[in-house]
Design an enzyme around this catalytic site. Sequence first.
Site, PDB file in Angstrom:
ATOM      1  CE  LYS B  83      22.218  13.598  -0.018  1.00  0.00           C
ATOM      2  NZ  LYS B  83      22.815  14.234  -1.210  1.00  0.00           N
ATOM      3  CB  SER B 158      23.151  18.016  -0.083  1.00  0.00           C
ATOM      4  OG  SER B 158      23.183  16.954  -1.028  1.00  0.00           O
ATOM      5  CB  SER B 182      25.565  16.709  -3.078  1.00  0.00           C
ATOM      6  OG  SER B 182      24.928  17.959  -3.011  1.00  0.00           O
TER       7      SER B 182
END
Lengths: 121, 496
Positions: B83, B158, B182
Amino acid sequence: MSDTAPSPSGTEPGSPRLSTDDVAKVAQLALLELSDDELNTFTGQLAAVLDLADELNQFDTDNVAPTAHPFGLFNVFREDVPVDEIEGGDRAAELRAEALAAGPDVEENQFKVPPALGEAP
Amino acid sequence: MSDRTSSPLPTAAALTTAVRSGERTAVSVAEEHLARIAAGDDEIHAFNTVMADQALAAAAAVDEKVAAGEDPGPLAGVPVALKDNMCTRGVATTCSSKILEDWVPPYDGAVVERLQAAGAVVMGKTNLDEFAMGSSTENSAFGPTLNPLDTSRVPGGSSGGSAAAVAAGFSAVSLGSDTGGSIRQPAALCGLVGVKPTYGAVSRYGLVAFASSLDQIGPFAHDVTDAAMVFDVIAGHDGRDSTSIPEQLPSMTEAVAASQAVGIDGLRVGIVTELSGRGLDAFEPEVVAAGAAAADALAAAGAKVDEVSIPTAVAGLSAYYMIAPAEASSNLARYDGVRYGLRQPGPNTASMMAASRTAGFGDEVKRRIMLGTYALSAGYYDAFYGKAQRIRTLMISEFDKVYEDFDVLISPTSPCVAFEFGAKADPLTMYYNDVCTIPANLTGHPAMSVPFGLGAHGMPVGVQIMAPAMQEADMFRTAAALETAAPALETQGASE
């Protein structure tokens, strides 16, 4: 259960809890500039989120201590050792150069900003 | 285990076994994944940055170790995606924000170091909702990520880019961060396993902070075994993170193998009434049914299943939206255009800072900063932030009490399957995606999502397993049992 669970339809935008003046003040504190349209939109949206706090009032917390961290850690310390002693050479100077390289405006090993008081000529 | 022979995507376990035995080279594995990225990522947009050269160099180093007879590490040759809020030395780390668009960190995060030491091959940095604030990846400043299972739908968020990268076969596994769900929610929406470890089990050194008392890094994987292998590599104490837990966790890979060998006879499983979704319009009926079917499957596998009530669980969402924005408003104060990141000109320092922040942050980030600033301001602190912190205390004590009678708790992961772009434009509607996942962030307990059948529109449904702090082994045991019992998925999966 639908009467106790938080529901996205259980709140109404534009709560009297929050005015556009409140949001303008908060934006100023947070160093954000808002247009008039943004101010109106954000005020409704933020008021709707703040209404969620009403869900919390069904629980009695009078004698409950606040939790800032899930496991209540204490301060954690380490020895403060110069990086040159750990990694050898002139590592501190290299790290300083790497950190300064990310700066938008740098002069003489310092980050440079416009005047803090008054305005630039 | 579900039928995985029909899919072309190999597991990380299969890949590293092949690389370690010399059956395949790590370079050929990396090339194969880079080819899939080249063919598919223009559409999917899982990645902000693809690290092709670095990946091939890392893979070649693994192959050299194999050739020399040295141990190449437990994840040797496994392509992994990170990420884009995890610092990578010399490679841009943007948080999908304009304010960090050109920022290049001078150091690697702890998880990056650990993955590289284990022989994993980093393929690139994945897209996210700006600063990890969102549940659809629609809040990225660089455009949304598409769900590889149905490109008209979101991958969740996310950590949507990390989920999509694995689902699309761009990497075998990936890392996300989970502040309110997330990792678990995008895992559910993309048909993957996703794990949020106990707070402090994985070092946050080098993770760009969103809400520091809630943030935790964890893996995405095709199956429970792969998730356990990555977990074992990234977990462990790190003196550079003052919230890192000193105690050593047992091997999750062994816990999964034990579960597969001896089952879960006698495991005490609780269905959390308040998180079951029953009677709530916001929950899709297929999702509620999957949660119930998972409980039945665990009972059939020998677990002792009961329903249990945790009254404060319904307050999780509300408490979270006071606490997380408060911490975010403090953490994001550092983006001021002085030392790094975007700077916009201004006649004095204050106006330069305001102009930089106004141009650099997107709407959702601005909303949360303002919300947090308000919740922390004089006169409102006790009613909002203070009240939420006290609810957090109540919630932790309620969960701890329930865990005296239960080893794990289960619920649906997300109230709905992957939704279409733009379907949840209202912020509160979007926030509700995390209603089942948020409690584990507030308590600090571990939780994970495991695919369990298909829901509306043929999209995957995830079931959440929660466990007490540091009891990941029971959570992984349960996950392995659920995986064995899960209905076969025709649309996705991985093969040995």
